[in-house]
Enzyme design. Structure first.
Site, mmCIF file in Angstrom:
data_model
loop_
_atom_site.group_PDB
_atom_site.id
_atom_site.type_symbol
_atom_site.label_atom_id
_atom_site.label_comp_id
_atom_site.label_asym_id
_atom_site.label_seq_id
_atom_site.Cartn_x
_atom_site.Cartn_y
_atom_site.Cartn_z
ATOM 1 N N LYS A 163 0.924 -1.115 0.125
ATOM 2 C CA LYS A 163 0.113 -0.057 0.074
ATOM 3 C C LYS A 163 0.939 1.325 0.172
ATOM 4 O O LYS A 163 1.928 1.113 0.888
ATOM 5 C CB LYS A 163 -0.971 -0.036 1.192
ATOM 6 N N ASP A 188 -0.571 -0.331 -4.440
ATOM 7 C CA ASP A 188 -2.040 0.037 -4.479
ATOM 8 C C ASP A 188 -2.084 1.285 -3.792
ATOM 9 O O ASP A 188 -1.838 1.447 -2.466
ATOM 10 C CB ASP A 188 -2.668 -1.009 -3.563
ATOM 11 N N GLU A 213 -1.983 0.176 -8.638
ATOM 12 C CA GLU A 213 -3.444 0.031 -8.552
ATOM 13 C C GLU A 213 -3.972 1.359 -7.862
ATOM 14 O O GLU A 213 -3.739 2.046 -7.114
ATOM 15 C CB GLU A 213 -3.636 -1.055 -7.580
ATOM 16 N N ASP A 238 -9.412 -0.713 -9.190
ATOM 17 C CA ASP A 238 -10.037 -1.311 -8.233
ATOM 18 C C ASP A 238 -11.303 -0.703 -7.718
ATOM 19 O O ASP A 238 -12.513 -1.021 -8.226
ATOM 20 C CB ASP A 238 -9.159 -1.508 -7.171
ATOM 21 N N LYS A 262 -13.694 -7.520 -7.867
ATOM 22 C CA LYS A 262 -14.045 -8.137 -6.392
ATOM 23 C C LYS A 262 -15.554 -8.328 -6.895
ATOM 24 O O LYS A 262 -16.488 -7.508 -6.989
ATOM 25 C CB LYS A 262 -13.953 -7.088 -5.645
#
Ligand code: OSB
Ligand code: MG
Length: 367
Positions: A163, A188, A213, A238, A262
């Protein structure tokens, strides 16, 4: 499908360690576990992946509870369901609320597969019986990140994601790349950058990252398209992919080169498969994302990731990545970077009722 009852359980468990993202730090996880039972006593299981507060999507545990109880479950009660394929149109008059819809749809698909006596992944045409696993390192402390990477390397994970935010990005990625020049590494940003941070993004472009991401805003496909035109590194979307339509839009606009699917965020199994099939036609790369889930949702994700379009290892880690004890048995266990899919019917895992009951804060049965 001879439905007898639907049970909602609200569970809560602490994470083993805080999960730090640019948007929020998650310390404990609430989740709604949905059980759909038939008159013969078979049960299908689904998990609602919304968080307790609306930091990642608008939906929360509270909005999902409301929509399930006041809208989705009553709508289902009025119909005779012979196949979960019907759910999308039954839900049709409820706009959005994908995570609530997905949790319920997942439970129906698990039950349906069990009634047919087939593993869920085979029901949906999965093309492999083992999937490659990726893992997320979510800590602001780079020392802790190194320790976690070492631990996950022992389990052989195939893909590593850290992250980032504009302040930490270069420093953390540079340090990791010095130690692990060849690691299959991605970052991300959870939409923490703007085009004003372009200089940082251009520096990031030099670190052989698998992808970046969601650098920009959750609802900004145009600026992602502009940014992708300036970077070699693939952009992965995402938060932006909130529905089948948004996946189409992103593909057609060229807002990125990769989509993180997802199931919960896009509205369930059928929506995820729709995106999957479309992305294959459009040569869009896919992987299956994670939501700090318990085992039921991990098992659904593992089944989804067995479809042929999922060529990049997803965020599907061992149960022990987050939990001291999971609510399924056996637990999800990544070995040599892989998860072997169960050949048992449905999601292929049993429910650990003693853990489930211990974590439950509320239980309500609808007949
Ligand atoms: O941005 O992918 C994300 C977890 C919660 C909310 C958003 C995200 C994540 C993850 C995946 O990064 C965590 C996992 O492995 O389940
Ligand atoms: Mg993400």
């Amino acid at each position: 499908m001879n439905i007898h009852s639907i049970t909602l359980r609200l569970i809560e468990a602490p994470l083993k360690q805080p999960f730090v993202t640019a948007l929020n730090t998650v310390m404990k996880r609430e989740s709604i576990i949905i059980e759909v039972r038939d008159i013969n006593g078979l049960s299908g299981w689904g998990e609602v992946v919304a968080f307790s507060s609306p930091w990642y999507t608008e939906e929360t545990i509270t909005t999902c509870m409301y929509v399930l109880k006041e809208h989705l479950i009553p709508l289902i009660g009025k119909q005779i369901i012979t196949n979960p394929d019907q759910l999308q149109s039954i839900y049709g008059i409820v706009r959005g609320h994908h995570m609530a819809k997905s949790g319920l749809e997942c439970a129906f698909w698990d039950l349906y597969a069990k009634q047919q006596n087939v593993p869920l992944y085979r029901l949906f045409g999965g093309t492999r019986n083992e999937i490659e696993a990726g893992v997320v390192i979510a800590s602001n402390d780079i020392g802790a990140a190194f320790e976690q990477i070492e631990e996950y390397m022992e389990a052989g994970y195939k893909r590593y994601k850290i992250k980032i935010n504009p302040k930490t990005a270069i420093n953390h990625v540079e340090k990791l790349r010095l130690t692990y020049p060849e690691l299959p590494l991605m970052v991300d940003a959870n939409s923490s950058f703007t085009l004003a941070d372009l200089d940082i993004l251009i520096q990031l472009d030099e670190f052989q990252l698998m992808m970046i991401e969601q650098p920009l805003d959750h609802d900004d496909l145009l600026q992602h398209r502009l940014l992708q035109s300036m970077l070699k590194t693939p952009i992965c979307l995402d938060e932006s992919i909130t529905s089948v339509q948004m996946a189409y839009n992103a593909c057609e606009l060229g807002s990125g080169q990769v989509i993180c699917v997802k199931m919960g965020r896009v509205g369930g199994w059928k929506a995820a498969i729709n995106i999957h099939d479309y992305c294959i036609k459009k040569n869009m790369n896919l992987w299956c994302g994670g939501m700090i889930e318990f085992g039921i949702s991990k098992a659904h994700n593992a089944a989804l990731a067995s479809l042929e379009g999922f060529q990049i290892p997803g965020d599907i880690s061992s149960s022990s990545r987050f939990w001291n004890e999971d609510i399924i048995y056996p637990e999800i266990d990544v070995q040599k970077g892989k998860i072997i899919l169960s050949e048992k019917p449905g999601i292929g895992y049993g429910i650990n009722f003693s853990v489930l009951e211990r974590l439950s804060k509320m239980k309500e049965i609808f007949k």
